[in-house]
Design an enzyme around this catalytic site. Structure first.
Site, PDB file in Angstrom:
ATOM      1  N   HIS A   1      66.884  49.220  36.560  1.00  0.00           N
ATOM      2  CA  HIS A   1      66.881  47.815  36.990  1.00  0.00           C
ATOM      3  C   HIS A   1      65.489  47.439  37.484  1.00  0.00           C
ATOM      4  CE1 HIS A   1      68.084  43.921  38.152  1.00  0.00           C
ATOM      5  NE2 HIS A   1      69.354  44.183  38.391  1.00  0.00           N
TER       6      HIS A   1
ATOM      7  N   TYR B   1      64.407  43.061  43.087  1.00  0.00           N
ATOM      8  CA  TYR B   1      64.556  44.389  43.656  1.00  0.00           C
ATOM      9  C   TYR B   1      63.195  45.085  43.672  1.00  0.00           C
ATOM     10  CZ  TYR B   1      69.457  43.216  42.899  1.00  0.00           C
ATOM     11  OH  TYR B   1      70.670  42.588  42.912  1.00  0.00           O
TER      12      TYR B   1
ATOM     13  N   GLY C   1      79.769  39.407  30.824  1.00  0.00           N
ATOM     14  CA  GLY C   1      80.282  39.968  32.061  1.00  0.00           C
ATOM     15  C   GLY C   1      81.449  39.208  32.634  1.00  0.00           C
TER      16      GLY C   1
ATOM     17  N   CYS D   1      86.155  32.258  31.115  1.00  0.00           N
ATOM     18  CA  CYS D   1      85.384  32.045  32.336  1.00  0.00           C
ATOM     19  C   CYS D   1      84.852  30.621  32.314  1.00  0.00           C
ATOM     20  CB  CYS D   1      84.218  33.027  32.400  1.00  0.00           C
ATOM     21  SG  CYS D   1      82.977  32.620  33.658  1.00  0.00           S
TER      22      CYS D   1
ATOM     23  N   GLN E   1      83.741  31.036  42.116  1.00  0.00           N
ATOM     24  CA  GLN E   1      84.541  31.096  43.332  1.00  0.00           C
ATOM     25  C   GLN E   1      84.950  32.519  43.701  1.00  0.00           C
ATOM     26  OE1 GLN E   1      87.882  28.376  43.369  1.00  0.00           O
ATOM     27  NE2 GLN E   1      86.658  26.686  42.581  1.00  0.00           N
TER      28      GLN E   1
ATOM     29  N   LYS F   1      80.862  19.765  34.201  1.00  0.00           N
ATOM     30  CA  LYS F   1      82.071  20.556  34.434  1.00  0.00           C
ATOM     31  C   LYS F   1      83.089  20.414  33.300  1.00  0.00           C
ATOM     32  CE  LYS F   1      83.805  20.939  38.562  1.00  0.00           C
ATOM     33  NZ  LYS F   1      84.373  20.604  39.892  1.00  0.00           N
TER      34      LYS F   1
END
Length: 646
Positions: A165, A170, A318, A342, A347, A431
């Site tokens: 990663h 990071y 994912g 999805c 949420q 949306k």
């Protein structure tokens, strides 16, 4: 549709994947406090492998014992190998391949104050006199060795591939980025020096794994919202160095948690689907490396188009597989219409991850997430006739699950269409996928053979006629009326009527209520009004939005010139103004139109409940009918109610 590219195999060194779909590393909070694999995490990963995914990655896995925060997986010591081996074996048993994401978290490790934060250069902590120190040369050396040692452990644990990663703010990304790296030694300055730490880590990993084991690298396409940060041109040059050092595949992500660019890490519905694909395509073309596209890819046709257009070699899907662990199998079987999509609401996945109230992540579309063993599907041995009052998302979910379990649901909706407020919410800017999801649920209910009665409010007479064994009340909520002088004037309307197209707002508009609905209405009416002012009683607007949706909505309001007035209590509406009390002063806000968006209240159903009690009919109240909240709660309660029926 035949997704021939998506479901074609690909060989990378000695590993062959059966398809091009990658389940990426995503935080779950399912590890133990002391960083071990749990059975819960194993069942979660195995469900996606069983669902047909080509390659499963663990969530971030700490490589360095001094910088390994609690509740995150770790591979920093040999004691973690057995649990990780159990995980790889479970994935393999279901026909998948297992990858591990090696991680050194930098600033993200601050979630556990007992751990070391490793960053390239000193960083003052805002609001304090404390400055985080930059990494010493000894720490850098130890961190490099930690990556190598962890790679060795990953091989022992049975992983098929390793991912380094190097993105998302990071430690490796921080060394590479000139925004964070201000060092003047051999690890700072020009690109080749800023890349030195990463290349040493890659070399350490490569030296501790078999020659035929692939090495992936996740990185950002560029630095967003960081002045003087990484450009895509620099990223491309670094990728060429990484290729020489032994990296095989680039997993091209985007975003950092030091700025508003965090919205790109777990992109909400506000961002376009596939927003980062073109960056991946450019990096792929200019490096000649195998590349994975990432970023709101949630449809098999969309993924197929990316691959067919030669923009990437694989795709990360994912949250698509959080919402539906059978995503891959359904697409492969030609049943894409049955995929639970999805909708980028964030949420359960992101908001659930950062929440102190949720023990682990969940999903609005899939309450079984993190409960895969507990929620194993079972047919009923005692089929019942169940009357469902309300065809919103809670009622639709209940109908689907009841039908799948072998019961006989009868869904009655008082209006002429299904979908309820979830479909209505889909009218707000950006949306539309929510409306599509609600309509898709309605279509699936029909396909499953559920008996549906539109324009049919549930009454005690109807219950007496249908004679159900059980009753679900999912009639939702209605807008709260504003109880002040002038609230019923002709130029005053409510948020529901605006989004439903029943009321048109023009001129100078005032929206009363600065929560999610009020702000979305403000965006919705932007093109038909001269000016918009949002009035909120609390000290800030958007308090009920999750962090990432908040960023997107507030940016849109700022761009659109929407004004917000906080700490303001509306006390009167006049023909030409809204009167507010603010900090002890009375102020008038000129207006031609007023939209009330102060929340919703559950609709009454006492007569139904009383009748059912008298007739000894069990009643389950779910969703906004119980209490006006988020759709996440409605779907979860529908599932719990279905499971409660014996």
């Amino acid at each position: 549709m035949n997704y021939k590219h998506l479901f074609s195999p690909i060989r990378i060194r000695g590993m062959e994947l059966k398809n091009r779909i990658v389940f990426p590393a995503m935080g779950t909070k399912m590890a133990t406090e002391d960083k071990f694999v749990t059975k819960q995490l194993i069942h979660y990963q195995a469900a996606r492998a069983k669902g047909g995914c080509g390659l499963n990655f663990t969530e971030v896995c700490s490589v360095y014992s001094k910088a390994a925060p609690k509740k995150f997986l770790a591979i920093s010591e040999d004691k973690y190998i057995p649990g990780l081996k159990d995980l790889t074996e479970a994935i393999h048993k279901e026909g998948g391949k297992a990858g591990i994401q090696l991680w050194l978290g930098g600033l993200a490790v601050g979630s556990d104050q007992s751990q070391m934060i490793i960053i390239p250069s000193p960083m003052p902590i805002p609001g304090t006199e404390f400055t985080l120190p930059g990494a010493s040369l000894d720490t850098i050396k130890e961190a490099v060795e930690a990556f190598g040692d962890s790679a060795r452990r990953a091989v022992e644990a049975g992983f098929d591939v390793i991912e380094f990663h190097a993105g998302h703010n990071y430690t490796p990304h921080s060394f590479l980025s000139p925004y964070f790296n201000r060092r003047t030694d051999e690890y700072g300055g020009e690109l080749k020096n800023r890349a030195r730490f990463l290349l040493e880590c890659i070399d350490a990993i490569r030296s501790n794994i078999p020659e035929d084991m692939p090495l992936f690298m996740r990185l950002d396409a560029q630095d967003d919202y960081l002045d003087g940060g990484l450009t895509i041109e620099e990223v491309i040059e670094f990728c060429k160095m990484a290729k020489t050092a032994g990296v095989d595949v680039l997993d091209v992500s985007r975003g950092n948690f030091s700025s508003a660019a965090i919205k790109y890490e777990v992109p909400p519905i506000d961002l376009p689907r596939g927003f980062n694909v073109d960056n991946a395509a450019r990096i792929r073309k200019e490096t000649g490396m195998l590349t994975i596209a990432v970023g709101r890819i949630n449809d098999p046709s969309q993924a197929e188009d990316i691959l067919e257009s030669d923009k990437a070699d694989m795709v990360v899907m994912g949250r698509a597989q959080l919402a539906d662990p059978e995503f891959c199998n359904k697409a492969l079987a030609g049943k894409a219409e049955d995929i639970v999509r999805c909708v980028g609401c964030n949420q359960g996945c992101y908001d659930g991850f950062v929440s102190t109230e949720m023990p682990f992540i969940t999903c609005l579309r899939n309450p079984a997430l993190g409960r895969e063993e507990e929620y194993q599907f079972s047919m009923t041995e005692n089929p019942k006739k169940v009357l469902i009052a309300g065809g919103g998302i809670a009622g639709l979910e209940a109908a689907l699950q009841l039908k799948k379990r072998g019961h006989s649901p009868v869904l009655c909706e008082a209006s002429s269409s299904l979908g309820g407020q979830f479909a209505l919410a889909g009218e707000a800017p950006r949306k539309g996928e929510m409306k599509e999801a609600a309509l898709a649920m309605a279509e699936q209910v029909m396909r499953e053979g559920v008996e549906v009665k539109l324009n049919t409010p549930v009454t005690k007479e109807l219950i007496g006629e249908l004679k159900p064994d059980e009753v679900f009340i999912a009639i939702g909520s209605a807008p709260i009326d504003l109880k002040i002088p002038g609230a019923t004037l002709p130029h005053v309307t409510n948020s529901h009527d605006v989004l439903a197209g029943k009321s048109r707002v023009t001129g100078r508009a005032v929206v009363i209520g600065g929560g999610l609905v009020g702000l979305e209405v403000a965006e919705y009416i932007h093109n038909s009004t001269d000016s918009i002012t949002v009035v909120e009683m609390l000290d800030k607007v958007a308090k009920d939005l999750g962090q990432l949706r908040n960023i997107c909505v507030m940016e849109s309001l700022y761009t659109g010139g929407v004004q917000t007035v906080t700490n303001a209590k509306c006390i009167e509406i006049r023909n030409d103004a809204v009167v507010v009390e603010r900090q002890g002063n009375i102020e008038e806000i000129p207006c031609d139109s007023v939209v009330v968006a102060i929340g919703s209240r559950s609709r009454g159903f006492d007569d139904i409940k009383t009748y059912c009690k008298e007739e000894d009919i069990p009643v389950y109240v779910i969703g906004d009918a119980l209490q006006a909240r988020r759709a996440l709660n409605a779907v979860a309660e529908a599932n719990e109610a279905v499971r409660a029926i014996s």
